[in-house]
Design a protein around this motif. Structure first.
Motif, PDB file in Angstrom:
ATOM      1  N   ARG A   1       0.844  -1.206   0.000  1.00 35.38           N
ATOM      2  CA  ARG A   1       0.000   0.000   0.000  1.00 35.38           C
ATOM      3  C   ARG A   1       0.875   1.251   0.000  1.00 35.38           C
ATOM      4  O   ARG A   1       0.589   2.228  -0.705  1.00 35.38           O
TER       5      ARG A   1
ATOM      6  N   ARG B   1       2.296   2.015  -3.421  1.00 38.08           N
ATOM      7  CA  ARG B   1       1.273   2.581  -4.316  1.00 38.08           C
ATOM      8  C   ARG B   1       0.965   4.028  -3.953  1.00 38.08           C
ATOM      9  O   ARG B   1       0.720   4.860  -4.835  1.00 38.08           O
ATOM     10  N   LEU B   2       0.982   4.323  -2.660  1.00 35.88           N
ATOM     11  CA  LEU B   2       0.782   5.713  -2.239  1.00 35.88           C
ATOM     12  C   LEU B   2       1.907   6.591  -2.775  1.00 35.88           C
ATOM     13  O   LEU B   2       1.666   7.703  -3.262  1.00 35.88           O
TER      14      LEU B   2
ATOM     15  N   ALA C   1       1.292   7.322  -6.343  1.00 35.47           N
ATOM     16  CA  ALA C   1       0.162   8.252  -6.506  1.00 35.47           C
ATOM     17  C   ALA C   1       0.588   9.686  -6.251  1.00 35.47           C
ATOM     18  O   ALA C   1       0.150  10.609  -6.951  1.00 35.47           O
ATOM     19  N   TYR C   2       1.464   9.890  -5.260  1.00 31.86           N
ATOM     20  CA  TYR C   2       1.907  11.236  -4.914  1.00 31.86           C
ATOM     21  C   TYR C   2       3.200  11.635  -5.631  1.00 31.86           C
ATOM     22  O   TYR C   2       3.650  12.768  -5.493  1.00 31.86           O
ATOM     23  N   ASP C   3       3.784  10.724  -6.394  1.00 30.01           N
ATOM     24  CA  ASP C   3       4.980  10.988  -7.206  1.00 30.01           C
ATOM     25  C   ASP C   3       6.124  11.562  -6.374  1.00 30.01           C
ATOM     26  O   ASP C   3       6.672  12.631  -6.669  1.00 30.01           O
TER      27      ASP C   3
ATOM     28  N   SER D   1       7.178   4.123 -13.004  1.00 29.74           N
ATOM     29  CA  SER D   1       6.981   5.420 -12.356  1.00 29.74           C
ATOM     30  C   SER D   1       8.308   6.160 -12.297  1.00 29.74           C
ATOM     31  O   SER D   1       9.352   5.638 -12.687  1.00 29.74           O
TER      32      SER D   1
ATOM     33  N   ILE E   1      -5.412  14.374  -4.492  1.00 30.21           N
ATOM     34  CA  ILE E   1      -5.152  13.043  -5.032  1.00 30.21           C
ATOM     35  C   ILE E   1      -6.088  12.069  -4.350  1.00 30.21           C
ATOM     36  O   ILE E   1      -6.145  11.990  -3.116  1.00 30.21           O
TER      37      ILE E   1
ATOM     38  N   SER F   1      -6.752   8.677  -3.215  1.00 27.31           N
ATOM     39  CA  SER F   1      -5.909   7.503  -3.000  1.00 27.31           C
ATOM     40  C   SER F   1      -6.622   6.396  -2.233  1.00 27.31           C
ATOM     41  O   SER F   1      -6.005   5.419  -1.827  1.00 27.31           O
TER      42      SER F   1
ATOM     43  N   LEU G   1      -5.168   3.911   0.457  1.00 23.69           N
ATOM     44  CA  LEU G   1      -3.702   3.952   0.476  1.00 23.69           C
ATOM     45  C   LEU G   1      -3.173   4.677   1.697  1.00 23.69           C
ATOM     46  O   LEU G   1      -2.057   4.421   2.133  1.00 23.69           O
TER      47      LEU G   1
END
Length: 243
Positions: free
Chosen positions: A28, A31-32, A35-37, A58, A230, A232, A235
């Motif tokens: 998790r 993936r977070l 998502a937040y790059d 990514s 975002i 999420s 997450l």
């Protein structure tokens, strides 16, 4: 704010080092981070290969720890850890100095311990952050470590593991920036829990921070910049465990 979202998100190494995190928590967290790059995920070594898979495609770098958290491993073991981490896809290695040797002023041993990991990592084009664990050290120790790291061309000097008796302080960050050559960057770990603190250490010249409160920091950043939040989902569950 005089920074873009990317300026801030790419300062964060998302920490997944708490020993009680489960496999579900670790996945998790990866993936977070995507998502937040953020800049990287710093994960427990055993999960490095899976982290590399999850971050594939990514711009988030997989990273892990060497000699963590006390630095007392033999140099040969630290080097072996580095070799395995790189084989599992690690791009950035956060290694702990031998704190006992630092406190003993055994500087030749300290230098060779760091060099062993640097040599392995740089030969493969990977980067190294050297963790001092400043809460146990005097300013003289910290300055000497900055000098040694500068001479070895480490990529970052780092304040703390996040698991000692104290984390990053403004005074330590200023000292490390002042006594490190320009090509060596500075990372704060332990204590950067909100956006204002991150912005403050950024003003000193810090380029990376270790954080587990990544979602909270970057949600605040996006709100201040007028960006859409975002989404999420689950997450964020457990995201504040650690630093």
């Amino acid at each position: 704010m005089d920074a873009s979202y990317g300026d801030i998100s790419k300062m964060i190494d998302h920490s997944l080092l708490n020993p009680t995190l489960t496999l579900t928590d670790l996945e998790r967290g990866c993936r977070l981070a995507v998502a937040y790059d953020v800049a990287s995920v710093c994960i427990m070594p055993y999960a490095m290969a899976r982290c590399t898979e999850l971050l594939s495609g990514s711009t988030v770098q997989p990273s892990t720890t060497i000699g963590f958290p006390h630095g007392g491993h033999t140099t040969a073991i630290k080097q072996a850890e580095a070799i395995r981490a790189i084989a599992d896809g690690c791009q950035e290695l956060d290694m702990v100095v031998n704190i006992s040797k630092v406190l003993s002023n055994a500087w030749d041993d300290v230098r060779e311990d760091i060099r062993a990991v640097i040599d392995v990592a740089h030969a493969e084009g990977r980067k190294v952050k050297v963790i001092f664990e400043n809460c146990y050290l005097t300013d003289d120790h910290k300055i000497r470590l900055c000098e040694i790291c500068g001479s070895l061309d480490v990529d970052w000097v780092k304040t703390s593991t996040g698991y000692g008796t104290g984390g990053a302080t403004r005074e330590d960050l200023q000292l490390m920036r002042a006594h490190s050559p320009a090509h060596v960057q500075v990372k704060a770990a332990g204590g950067v829990r909100d956006l204002d603190t991150l912005l403050d250490v950024r003003s000193i010249g810090v380029t990376r921070v270790g954080a587990s409160r990544t979602a909270e920091i970057l949600d605040d950043c996006r709100q201040r910049l007028g960006l859409e939040p975002i989404v999420s989902g689950d997450l964020k569950q457990g995201s504040t465990t650690g630093y």
